[in-house]
Write a protein that holds these residues in place. Structure first.
Motif, PDB file in Angstrom:
ATOM      1  N   VAL B 126     -23.722 -48.991 -19.060  1.00  0.00           N
ATOM      2  CA  VAL B 126     -23.179 -48.317 -19.805  1.00  0.00           C
ATOM      3  C   VAL B 126     -23.142 -47.109 -19.679  1.00  0.00           C
ATOM      4  CG1 VAL B 126     -21.571 -47.771 -21.996  1.00  0.00           C
ATOM      5  CG2 VAL B 126     -21.354 -50.533 -20.804  1.00  0.00           C
ATOM      6  N   PHE B 127     -23.132 -45.934 -19.125  1.00  0.00           N
ATOM      7  CA  PHE B 127     -23.456 -44.196 -19.204  1.00  0.00           C
ATOM      8  C   PHE B 127     -23.738 -43.612 -20.288  1.00  0.00           C
ATOM      9  CE2 PHE B 127     -22.782 -46.521 -15.090  1.00  0.00           C
ATOM     10  CZ  PHE B 127     -23.770 -45.938 -13.856  1.00  0.00           C
ATOM     11  N   GLN B 128     -23.746 -42.300 -20.259  1.00  0.00           N
ATOM     12  CA  GLN B 128     -23.788 -41.527 -21.009  1.00  0.00           C
ATOM     13  C   GLN B 128     -22.711 -40.789 -21.688  1.00  0.00           C
ATOM     14  OE1 GLN B 128     -26.736 -38.376 -20.494  1.00  0.00           O
ATOM     15  NE2 GLN B 128     -26.291 -37.335 -22.606  1.00  0.00           N
ATOM     16  N   LYS B 129     -21.856 -40.280 -21.012  1.00  0.00           N
ATOM     17  CA  LYS B 129     -20.532 -39.645 -20.634  1.00  0.00           C
ATOM     18  C   LYS B 129     -19.814 -40.629 -20.293  1.00  0.00           C
ATOM     19  CE  LYS B 129     -18.213 -36.034 -19.418  1.00  0.00           C
ATOM     20  NZ  LYS B 129     -17.913 -35.261 -17.919  1.00  0.00           N
ATOM     21  N   PRO B 130     -18.305 -41.159 -20.604  1.00  0.00           N
ATOM     22  CA  PRO B 130     -17.222 -42.120 -20.240  1.00  0.00           C
ATOM     23  C   PRO B 130     -16.974 -41.991 -19.039  1.00  0.00           C
ATOM     24  CG  PRO B 130     -16.918 -41.244 -23.433  1.00  0.00           C
ATOM     25  CD  PRO B 130     -18.452 -41.173 -22.248  1.00  0.00           C
ATOM     26  N   LEU B 207     -27.175 -52.452 -20.106  1.00  0.00           N
ATOM     27  CA  LEU B 207     -28.417 -51.800 -20.672  1.00  0.00           C
ATOM     28  C   LEU B 207     -27.471 -50.019 -20.527  1.00  0.00           C
ATOM     29  CD1 LEU B 207     -29.978 -51.862 -16.652  1.00  0.00           C
ATOM     30  CD2 LEU B 207     -30.446 -52.517 -18.557  1.00  0.00           C
ATOM     31  N   MET B 208     -27.470 -49.862 -22.008  1.00  0.00           N
ATOM     32  CA  MET B 208     -26.680 -48.224 -22.517  1.00  0.00           C
ATOM     33  C   MET B 208     -27.463 -47.289 -22.219  1.00  0.00           C
ATOM     34  SD  MET B 208     -24.786 -50.286 -25.451  1.00  0.00           S
ATOM     35  CE  MET B 208     -23.195 -51.224 -25.309  1.00  0.00           C
ATOM     36  N   ASP B 209     -27.311 -45.750 -21.586  1.00  0.00           N
ATOM     37  CA  ASP B 209     -28.323 -44.723 -21.548  1.00  0.00           C
ATOM     38  C   ASP B 209     -27.167 -44.034 -22.284  1.00  0.00           C
ATOM     39  OD1 ASP B 209     -29.362 -42.888 -20.819  1.00  0.00           O
ATOM     40  OD2 ASP B 209     -29.735 -43.130 -19.323  1.00  0.00           O
ATOM     41  N   GLU B 210     -27.533 -43.804 -24.375  1.00  0.00           N
ATOM     42  CA  GLU B 210     -27.306 -42.639 -24.943  1.00  0.00           C
ATOM     43  C   GLU B 210     -25.668 -42.915 -24.939  1.00  0.00           C
ATOM     44  OE1 GLU B 210     -28.666 -38.690 -24.630  1.00  0.00           O
ATOM     45  OE2 GLU B 210     -30.135 -39.556 -23.390  1.00  0.00           O
ATOM     46  N   PRO B 211     -24.989 -43.922 -25.081  1.00  0.00           N
ATOM     47  CA  PRO B 211     -23.638 -44.237 -24.740  1.00  0.00           C
ATOM     48  C   PRO B 211     -23.197 -44.039 -26.270  1.00  0.00           C
ATOM     49  CG  PRO B 211     -24.830 -46.087 -26.266  1.00  0.00           C
ATOM     50  CD  PRO B 211     -25.614 -45.311 -25.615  1.00  0.00           C
ATOM     51  N   CYS B 212     -23.419 -43.227 -26.711  1.00  0.00           N
ATOM     52  CA  CYS B 212     -21.921 -42.669 -27.983  1.00  0.00           C
ATOM     53  C   CYS B 212     -23.062 -41.204 -28.136  1.00  0.00           C
ATOM     54  CB  CYS B 212     -23.201 -43.292 -29.314  1.00  0.00           C
ATOM     55  SG  CYS B 212     -22.838 -45.149 -30.145  1.00  0.00           S
ATOM     56  N   SER B 213     -23.455 -40.555 -27.301  1.00  0.00           N
ATOM     57  CA  SER B 213     -24.061 -39.135 -27.696  1.00  0.00           C
ATOM     58  C   SER B 213     -21.937 -38.550 -27.088  1.00  0.00           C
ATOM     59  CB  SER B 213     -25.260 -38.789 -26.627  1.00  0.00           C
ATOM     60  OG  SER B 213     -24.681 -38.733 -25.217  1.00  0.00           O
ATOM     61  N   ALA B 214     -21.908 -38.667 -26.496  1.00  0.00           N
ATOM     62  CA  ALA B 214     -20.686 -37.843 -26.127  1.00  0.00           C
ATOM     63  C   ALA B 214     -19.323 -38.373 -27.261  1.00  0.00           C
ATOM     64  CB  ALA B 214     -20.168 -37.815 -25.177  1.00  0.00           C
ATOM     65  N   LEU B 215     -19.617 -38.708 -28.719  1.00  0.00           N
ATOM     66  CA  LEU B 215     -18.647 -39.461 -29.207  1.00  0.00           C
ATOM     67  C   LEU B 215     -18.836 -38.741 -30.635  1.00  0.00           C
ATOM     68  CD1 LEU B 215     -18.485 -43.077 -28.085  1.00  0.00           C
ATOM     69  CD2 LEU B 215     -17.542 -40.928 -27.092  1.00  0.00           C
ATOM     70  N   ASP B 216     -17.611 -38.616 -31.839  1.00  0.00           N
ATOM     71  CA  ASP B 216     -17.943 -38.525 -32.378  1.00  0.00           C
ATOM     72  C   ASP B 216     -17.987 -39.356 -33.611  1.00  0.00           C
ATOM     73  OD1 ASP B 216     -15.163 -39.793 -34.008  1.00  0.00           O
ATOM     74  OD2 ASP B 216     -14.388 -39.595 -32.237  1.00  0.00           O
ATOM     75  N   PRO B 217     -18.619 -39.747 -34.886  1.00  0.00           N
ATOM     76  CA  PRO B 217     -19.136 -40.532 -35.739  1.00  0.00           C
ATOM     77  C   PRO B 217     -18.762 -41.473 -35.940  1.00  0.00           C
ATOM     78  CG  PRO B 217     -19.541 -38.229 -36.548  1.00  0.00           C
ATOM     79  CD  PRO B 217     -18.765 -37.974 -35.215  1.00  0.00           C
TER      80      PRO B 217
END
Ligand SMILES: Nc1ncnc2c1ncn2[C@@H]1O[C@H](COP(=O)(O)OP(=O)(O)O)[C@@H](O)[C@H]1O
Ligand SMILES: [Mg+2]
Lengths: 462, 288
Positions: B126-130, B207-217
């Motif tokens: 799963v990538f950083q940006k959806p 594998l998840m590479d910063e999966p939430c960095s583009a998401l709101d809380p």
């Protein structure tokens, strides 16, 4: 003063105005203790004064020049006695020509009506007068404007903003030039087309199946009455465009996929410029390649297979046109494929898809709108292409979809109708404008759709 | 102007303070517990090079079965690079070279018998940006199963899609709009769609590479819940910039610094009593 000299004089005056404006703002700055106390830099003050001097006077000059001839002719005409007063536009042009030639001495004055000689003399006088008047006026406006601009200067003046505004206006003017030109072309074509449709019913033009534009030039001449059914031309155009696209779309698309997805940077740096060079080959070169190499080849091959192939076949023109369009499509498709985000590829590859599965199922669908847009642009190019078809497609307006036959296209007919001596109000000549109008509308429509499609595609990833 | 100079000196002196504590600023060996018994993934002496530049230096790390391991560290320290060695996504990068031993259970990830396609079916990402495909929601999830021929019939495919969406916690929100484009979902929904896509082929590792960095809380909290649920069935490796997130979701935390693995410990220990000076400096926000 001659107009060209006058313009130079105005430029010199503007330069002087710049200098004075610059100096005066320097003066202000000295009083206030430095340039930083001025609202704008001295160059802006200089430019502003120069614009005040140059702009109004040049504008005035152009307006006056535009109306000068008309006013002079009107004045001349009023002095011409009734018996030789022109009744039609053609007569009027003839008369004006004659007066012009008399005035310049190209026509000897022997045996010419005295009224005309008077007019010729008047013409010279009027020209001279107007020239002087114009010079005086322009100089006056330039001087006055420059002085006004210089006079109104102050340290708080927002010279920078004013110059900026004028600069913006100038850019806008340049940008609208192309639009107005297109509009002008369109209007003239519409105007001539209307004249054509006064002579030939629009339904015959749109739906008629026969095209032979030979009309009798003199009333007593035995000859074709002329038939103006444009269907064979459009069918021919479509046939050749279709052949071209069946060559160009697969080849262009494949090479784009190869370049964008498989080629290493070395291959890419070599193949991409090579394709672009291909796009720069003049179409006339493709034209003789089609006419002298491809067409005979197709004919000989066809004949050896027992087919009857004309030496100017739609196939030859279409094939070569297709080759011409390959770089166009491949470079557009390459761009849209590259615009598909890398994350899209990664997403597919990370699911265990192979490279070609990724291309087929993710990249091409994602790029499809852009590719379709590119193909539509290419179609409108194929439709408008002239040189190759003139040289390789032939002139016979056959109503056929057999690619081995001779067909003709809209562009070819426009060329043949307008090449050589023509009478400019015969249906034959005017039909070229009607064809041009149709062509314009079709390509305009295609381009519009294509640009919409491409734009929509762009928005998807923003 | 003067404020800037001050700032610069401040940074410089901070760097100096690191130099003055030499025992632990040079990374010799990883401290903590990098190795476990019977691991899912075993990396030994792992190094990665981009051209001539080395991005990962001789890392030894085990990842346990059904473990959630978080990777933290300053930007550019090589977290993503290490993550991508596990499913060989680095293969797609020109000039990238990997050395060392990598095992997925008994199978050599870089061995000649390993098929990348099969590997990536076992190790999802799963990538950083959806990054949903520009296809319908259904087709996004059905993509993997179709490629790997996991569904024998349309009914089976429907089942797989439904199950994956349910496990990704997205089913209730999208079950009435499966044919609408996946790109039309909100960012958080898109990311859960990508998670559904990843689990649709039943991988063993995610594998998840910063999966939430583009998401709101809120969307982030939703994903974190999901990770906790998924941990029951999968081994999860998550790169994150948020230390709270690492603390919330992971069992162990690995701290990377300039391509080296500095410390691996129980997550709680890392965030309360880190063993290494560099880890401490990072989690107390002295640099990042
Ligand atoms: N495709 C690449 N080519 C060259 N260098 C790269 C590439 N990707 C990453 N790097 C370099 O490798 C190092 C580690 O990068 P990365 O793994 O992305 O760090 P992180 O994910 O921890 O922020 C960085 O110094 C980065 O510049
Ligand atoms: Mg990263």
């Amino acid at each position: 003063m001659q107009t060209s000299n006058l313009i130079i004089a105005l430029l010199v005056m503007s330069a002087l105005a710049y200098f004075f404006g610059y100096q005066r703002s320097r003066g202000f700055a000295r009083q206030l203790g430095g340039v930083s106390n001025l609202h704008s830099l001295p160059t802006y003050y200089g430019m502003r004064v120069a614009l005040w001097c140059g702009l109004p006077s040049v504008l005035l000059l152009f307006v006056c020049l535009a109306f000068e001839e008309t006013i002079i002719s009107k004045m001349l005409l009023s002095g011409i006695p009734d018996e030789i007063r022109p009744t039609s536009i053609a007569e009027y042009n003839l008369l004006m020509n004659k007066i012009e030639n008399l005035a310049s001495g190209a026509l000897s004055s022997e045996g010419v009506k005295p009224a005309l000689l008077d007019a010729a003399a008047a013409l010279g006088y009027l020209r001279d007068m107007s020239q002087r008047l114009l010079t005086g006026l322009a100089m006056l406006v330039a001087g006055g404007g420059g002085f006004w601009g210089w006079w109104r200067m102050s340290a708080q003046l927002r010279a920078r903003q004013q110059v900026e505004k004028i600069f913006k206006g100038f850019l806008l003017l340049c940008a609208s030039l192309a639009i107005f030109t297109t509009l002008g072309i369109l209007l003239s074509v519409i105007f001539e087309s209307v004249r054509f449709f006064q002579q030939v019913p629009i339904s015959e033009f749109l739906f008629g199946l026969e095209w032979s534009p030979q009309t009798a030039i003199r009333p007593d001449q035995v000859g074709g009455s002329g038939s103006f059914g444009a269907v064979p031309l459009f069918l021919g155009t479509m046939l050749i465009s279709f052949i071209a696209m069946t060559v160009a779309v697969p080849a262009g698309l494949m090479s784009a996929i190869y370049l964008a997805e498989y080629a290493g940077s070395k291959v890419r740096s070599f193949v991409k410029p090579a394709l672009e060079i291909l796009a720069g080959v003049p179409t006339v070169v493709y034209g003789y390649f089609a006419a002298l190499t491809v067409a005979p080849l197709i004919r000989d091959t066809g004949t050896s297979m027992g087919l009857s192939v004309t030496s100017e076949s739609a196939l030859a023109a279409g094939l070569v046109m297709g080759i011409m369009i390959i770089p166009f499509i491949s470079s557009l498709a390459d761009d849209v494929i590259n615009a598909v985000p890398q994350t899209m590829r990664d997403g597919s590859l990370a699911l265990g898809a192979t490279h070609s599965e990724t291309i087929k199922q993710v990249i091409i669908p994602a790029a499809l709108p852009g590719i379709v847009g590119g193909v539509l642009l290419a179609v409108s190019r194929a439709i408008g292409e002239t040189m190759i078809v003139v040289m390789a497609a032939g002139l016979a307006a056959n109503l056929t979809v057999n690619p081995l036959d001779t067909v003709t296209t809209v562009t070819v007919q426009i060329v043949t109708l307008l090449v050589g001596d023509q009478e400019f109000d015969s249906a034959k000549t005017l039909s070229a404008f009607a064809l041009g109008l149709m062509l314009f509308l079709v390509t305009l429509g295609l381009n519009y759709i294509a640009l919409r499609v491409v734009k929509k595609y762009r928005e998807q990833y923003e | 102007m003067s404020a800037l100079t001050m700032n610069l000196t401040a940074t410089a002196s901070e760097e100096n303070s690191f130099d003055s504590a030499p025992e632990q600023t040079v990374v010799e060996d990883t401290v903590g517990f990098p190795l476990v018994d019977d691991p899912k993934i075993r990396a030994r002496n792992a190094s990665v090079f981009y051209g001539d530049k080395q991005a990962i230096f001789n890392i030894d790390l085990d990842i346990g079965k059904h473990e959630v391991i978080a990777m933290i560290g300053p930007s550019g320290c090589g977290k993503s690079t290490f993550l991508r060695t596990i499913n060989r996504m680095n293969d797609t990068v020109d000039g990238c070279r990997v050395s060392g031993e990598f095992l997925l259970e008994e199978d050599n990830i870089y061995g000649s018998k390993m098929d990348v396609v099969e590997l990536r079916a076992r190790v999802g990402m799963v990538f950083q940006k959806p990054n949903p495909f520009p296809k319908s929601i259904f087709d996004n999830v059905a993509y993997g199963p179709k490629i790997h021929g996991l569904a024998g019939s349309r009914v089976e495919l429907d089942e797989i899609v439904e199950n994956s969406l349910k496990r990704a916690g997205l089913w209730a929100e999208v079950k009435d709009r499966l044919q609408q484009p996946g790109t039309g979902l909100s960012g958080g929904q898109q990311q859960r769609l990508c998670i559904a896509r990843a689990i649709s082929i039943s991988p063993e590792v995610i594998l998840m590479d910063e999966p939430c960095s583009a998401l709101d809380p809120i969307a982030t909290a939703r994903i974190e819940e999901l990770i906790a649920e998924l941990a029951e069935n999968y081994t999860i490796v998550i790169v994150t910039h948020s230390m709270q997130q690492a603390a919330r979701v992971s069992h162990r935390t690995a701290y990377f610094h300039l391509g080296k693995l500095v410390e691996v410990n129980e997550t709680e220990k890392v965030f309360t009593t880190p063993e290494h000076k560099l880890t401490e400096a990072y989690i107390t926000g002295r640099f990042g």
